[in-house]
Design a protein around this motif. Structure first.
Motif, mmCIF file in Angstrom:
data_model
loop_
_atom_site.group_PDB
_atom_site.id
_atom_site.type_symbol
_atom_site.label_atom_id
_atom_site.label_comp_id
_atom_site.label_asym_id
_atom_site.label_seq_id
_atom_site.Cartn_x
_atom_site.Cartn_y
_atom_site.Cartn_z
ATOM 1 N N TRP A 137 150.042 9.557 -32.775
ATOM 2 C CA TRP A 137 149.110 8.350 -32.701
ATOM 3 C C TRP A 137 147.645 8.975 -31.662
ATOM 4 O O TRP A 137 146.916 9.205 -30.868
ATOM 5 C CB TRP A 137 149.515 7.756 -31.118
ATOM 6 N N LEU A 138 147.642 10.883 -31.617
ATOM 7 C CA LEU A 138 146.465 11.641 -31.356
ATOM 8 C C LEU A 138 145.040 11.444 -32.714
ATOM 9 O O LEU A 138 144.577 11.553 -32.059
ATOM 10 C CB LEU A 138 146.496 13.192 -31.476
ATOM 11 N N PHE A 139 145.291 10.868 -33.782
ATOM 12 C CA PHE A 139 144.419 10.469 -34.611
ATOM 13 C C PHE A 139 144.288 9.309 -35.107
ATOM 14 O O PHE A 139 145.121 8.034 -34.493
ATOM 15 C CB PHE A 139 145.456 11.020 -36.078
ATOM 16 N N PRO A 140 143.309 8.735 -35.886
ATOM 17 C CA PRO A 140 142.535 7.721 -36.154
ATOM 18 C C PRO A 140 143.097 6.782 -36.394
ATOM 19 O O PRO A 140 144.112 7.373 -37.494
ATOM 20 C CB PRO A 140 140.924 8.368 -35.761
ATOM 21 N N ALA A 141 142.699 5.331 -37.239
ATOM 22 C CA ALA A 141 143.281 4.932 -37.823
ATOM 23 C C ALA A 141 142.853 5.066 -39.599
ATOM 24 O O ALA A 141 141.222 5.910 -39.905
ATOM 25 C CB ALA A 141 142.686 3.055 -37.646
ATOM 26 N N THR A 142 143.417 5.034 -40.207
ATOM 27 C CA THR A 142 142.788 5.353 -41.780
ATOM 28 C C THR A 142 142.351 3.619 -42.627
ATOM 29 O O THR A 142 142.496 2.864 -41.411
ATOM 30 C CB THR A 142 143.534 5.536 -42.343
ATOM 31 N N PRO B 70 142.070 9.885 -30.281
ATOM 32 C CA PRO B 70 143.300 9.971 -29.542
ATOM 33 C C PRO B 70 143.473 8.525 -28.564
ATOM 34 O O PRO B 70 142.394 8.300 -27.588
ATOM 35 C CB PRO B 70 144.212 10.658 -28.303
ATOM 36 N N LEU B 71 144.444 7.646 -28.280
ATOM 37 C CA LEU B 71 144.321 6.565 -27.785
ATOM 38 C C LEU B 71 144.269 6.664 -26.311
ATOM 39 O O LEU B 71 145.129 8.011 -25.910
ATOM 40 C CB LEU B 71 145.791 5.566 -28.134
ATOM 41 N N PRO B 72 144.160 6.190 -25.208
ATOM 42 C CA PRO B 72 144.004 6.330 -24.034
ATOM 43 C C PRO B 72 145.277 7.312 -23.145
ATOM 44 O O PRO B 72 144.901 7.888 -22.437
ATOM 45 C CB PRO B 72 142.837 5.181 -23.717
ATOM 46 N N ALA B 73 146.277 6.798 -23.962
ATOM 47 C CA ALA B 73 147.928 6.964 -22.804
ATOM 48 C C ALA B 73 147.941 8.732 -23.667
ATOM 49 O O ALA B 73 148.911 8.762 -22.662
ATOM 50 C CB ALA B 73 148.766 5.558 -23.237
ATOM 51 N N PHE B 74 147.412 8.858 -25.132
ATOM 52 C CA PHE B 74 147.533 10.130 -24.987
ATOM 53 C C PHE B 74 146.861 11.187 -25.459
ATOM 54 O O PHE B 74 147.353 12.079 -25.652
ATOM 55 C CB PHE B 74 148.362 9.833 -26.218
ATOM 56 N N PHE C 182 145.974 12.836 -22.842
ATOM 57 C CA PHE C 182 146.083 14.781 -22.254
ATOM 58 C C PHE C 182 146.867 15.482 -23.192
ATOM 59 O O PHE C 182 146.331 16.164 -22.785
ATOM 60 C CB PHE C 182 147.021 13.865 -20.913
ATOM 61 N N MET C 183 147.309 15.188 -24.301
ATOM 62 C CA MET C 183 148.040 15.988 -25.014
ATOM 63 C C MET C 183 147.128 17.109 -26.203
ATOM 64 O O MET C 183 147.102 17.749 -26.214
ATOM 65 C CB MET C 183 148.811 15.154 -25.732
ATOM 66 N N THR C 184 145.669 16.449 -25.756
ATOM 67 C CA THR C 184 144.771 17.112 -26.637
ATOM 68 C C THR C 184 144.337 18.058 -25.516
ATOM 69 O O THR C 184 144.160 19.099 -26.063
ATOM 70 C CB THR C 184 143.618 15.855 -26.666
ATOM 71 N N GLU C 185 144.039 17.834 -24.602
ATOM 72 C CA GLU C 185 143.746 19.177 -23.528
ATOM 73 C C GLU C 185 144.929 19.798 -23.087
ATOM 74 O O GLU C 185 144.411 20.528 -22.817
ATOM 75 C CB GLU C 185 143.450 17.953 -22.258
ATOM 76 N N THR C 186 145.990 18.832 -23.345
ATOM 77 C CA THR C 186 147.445 19.846 -22.739
ATOM 78 C C THR C 186 146.865 21.395 -24.301
ATOM 79 O O THR C 186 147.126 22.720 -24.543
ATOM 80 C CB THR C 186 148.546 19.457 -23.219
ATOM 81 N N ILE C 187 146.553 20.646 -25.666
ATOM 82 C CA ILE C 187 146.883 22.042 -26.763
ATOM 83 C C ILE C 187 145.807 22.502 -26.969
ATOM 84 O O ILE C 187 145.586 23.324 -26.964
ATOM 85 C CB ILE C 187 146.886 20.783 -28.143
ATOM 86 N N ARG C 188 144.408 21.847 -26.301
ATOM 87 C CA ARG C 188 143.490 22.765 -26.181
ATOM 88 C C ARG C 188 143.622 24.640 -25.249
ATOM 89 O O ARG C 188 143.316 25.241 -25.183
ATOM 90 C CB ARG C 188 141.821 22.427 -25.851
ATOM 91 N N THR C 189 144.602 23.765 -24.222
ATOM 92 C CA THR C 189 144.848 24.781 -23.190
ATOM 93 C C THR C 189 145.958 26.485 -23.570
ATOM 94 O O THR C 189 145.520 27.470 -24.176
ATOM 95 C CB THR C 189 145.323 24.131 -21.888
ATOM 96 N N GLU D 18 147.248 -1.571 -18.799
ATOM 97 C CA GLU D 18 146.091 -0.350 -18.152
ATOM 98 C C GLU D 18 146.468 0.129 -19.688
ATOM 99 O O GLU D 18 147.407 0.819 -20.144
ATOM 100 C CB GLU D 18 146.297 0.016 -17.695
ATOM 101 N N PRO D 19 144.943 0.832 -20.522
ATOM 102 C CA PRO D 19 145.043 1.265 -21.800
ATOM 103 C C PRO D 19 145.804 2.997 -21.285
ATOM 104 O O PRO D 19 146.218 3.429 -22.297
ATOM 105 C CB PRO D 19 143.691 1.544 -22.048
ATOM 106 N N LEU D 20 145.723 3.640 -20.069
ATOM 107 C CA LEU D 20 146.206 4.877 -19.804
ATOM 108 C C LEU D 20 147.747 5.306 -19.538
ATOM 109 O O LEU D 20 148.360 5.625 -20.098
ATOM 110 C CB LEU D 20 145.838 5.807 -18.166
ATOM 111 N N THR D 21 148.477 4.215 -19.635
ATOM 112 C CA THR D 21 149.365 3.737 -19.581
ATOM 113 C C THR D 21 150.318 2.489 -21.024
ATOM 114 O O THR D 21 151.810 2.321 -21.108
ATOM 115 C CB THR D 21 150.168 3.214 -18.429
ATOM 116 N N ASP D 22 149.337 2.512 -21.702
ATOM 117 C CA ASP D 22 149.601 1.387 -22.867
ATOM 118 C C ASP D 22 150.788 2.511 -24.242
ATOM 119 O O ASP D 22 150.024 2.243 -24.821
ATOM 120 C CB ASP D 22 148.335 0.659 -23.646
#
Length: 294
Positions: free
Chosen positions: A110-115, A129-133, A135-142, A252-256
């Motif tokens: 779900w970090l990837f878009p729909a096809t 990414p969906l709003p709830a996830f 943060f994962m993309t930020e962590t991966i970059r770090t 809330e999108p951030l917890t959906d």
């Protein structure tokens, strides 16, 4: 090999720990409770007391191991903050190692878009990414910056086991004579992976020598929810109705965390197999349904 695992008592984590122990690894699982400690020991692993929210209590021990597999998540409002802080603390604790710490970080499909149409997601597809996830993309970059960590990111498709995932939930609904309620429609496509096949990929990624690697873990590239329901119906000789439901009010999108079920996604399953030699046992929908739809 000594491997530190967070989230080792969850559905995916349990399968990963069992597989690593089977392969001869010495597994140390982060345990927040006596019950978690007992479960880890029953799998043949050791338990290390600690909490994701207090990384100072365990990152030094984790950084002393040969590898870390991060499967833990709080699934609460602070999930993103806890994830980023714990991984940053682990990165900092690994700075003085002679060799970079091998870490396998768990992202998600779900970090990837729909096809649409015949398009397929690949490891090179840009994140959306969906709003709830997010943060994962930020962590991966770090985690990707610098040479302190030897990073592999695994993005599981929808994981399916005997008691968890879409097939188990659909089967339960069918046997109880009720519709299967989902955010998806019957046309929505889901990529799927059997949970023990997924664990096998983690074990293979652990042994892979590549310094940076991203893997989408999917056995079934994409099957419509309606088609999946028809396979389960045929297996049991009973009809299964799909009922599309909206998000609960005031979500809330951030917890959906369930929003991803509405994403229609198809993926290219070949890269993970080529990169690691992964040979999932459940590579057809028929195999998967027969194995899990009891």
């Amino acid at each position: 090999m000594e491997v530190f695992v967070t989230g080792g008592t969850g559905e995916i984590g349990s399968a990963v720990v069992k597989r690593l122990v089977q392969d001869g690894a010495r597994v140390i699982g982060l345990a927040r409770s006596d019950a978690s400690s007992a479960k880890l020991r029953a799998f043949g692993a050791s338990a290390y007391p600690g909490d994701l929210r207090a990384p100072e209590s365990w990152v030094s021990r984790a950084a002393s191991c040969d590898a870390v597999i991060h499967l833990g998540a709080t699934f609460s409002e602070d999930m993103g903050r806890v994830d980023r802080q714990s991984m940053l603390a682990l990165k900092q604790a690994s700075r003085h190692r002679k060799q970079p710490l091998k870490i396998i970080y768990t992202g998600g499909i779900w970090l990837f878009p729909a096809t649409t149409g015949d398009s397929l997601l690949t490891e090179k597809t840009q994140f959306a990414p969906l709003p709830a996830f997010r943060f994962m993309t930020e962590t991966i970059r770090t985690l990707s910056h610098g040479t302190d960590l030897n990073l592999t990111v695994i993005h599981p498709a929808l994981a399916c086991g005997q008691t968890t995932g879409p097939i188990a939930e659909m089967t339960a609904a069918l046997k109880e004579g009720r519709p299967f309620e989902t955010r998806a429609t019957s046309q929505t496509k889901w990529a799927l992976v059997e949970i023990n096949d997924l664990a096998a990929l983690y074990a293979l990624a652990l042994k892979n020598a590549r310094f940076r690697m991203s893997l989408i873990a999917s056995c079934i590239p994409g099957i419509s929810v309606g088609h999946l329901a028809s396979h389960i119906s045929a297996r049991h000789g009973l009809p299964l109705e799909i009922m599309t439901v909206p998000a609960p009010e005031a979500t809330e999108p951030l917890t959906d965390w369930a929003a991803g079920f509405a994403l229609s996604q198809s993926v290219d399953v070949s890269h993970a197999q080529r990169a690691t030699g992964w040979q999932p046992e459940h590579s057809t929908i028929e195999d998967l349904v027969v194995s899990l739809s009891k």
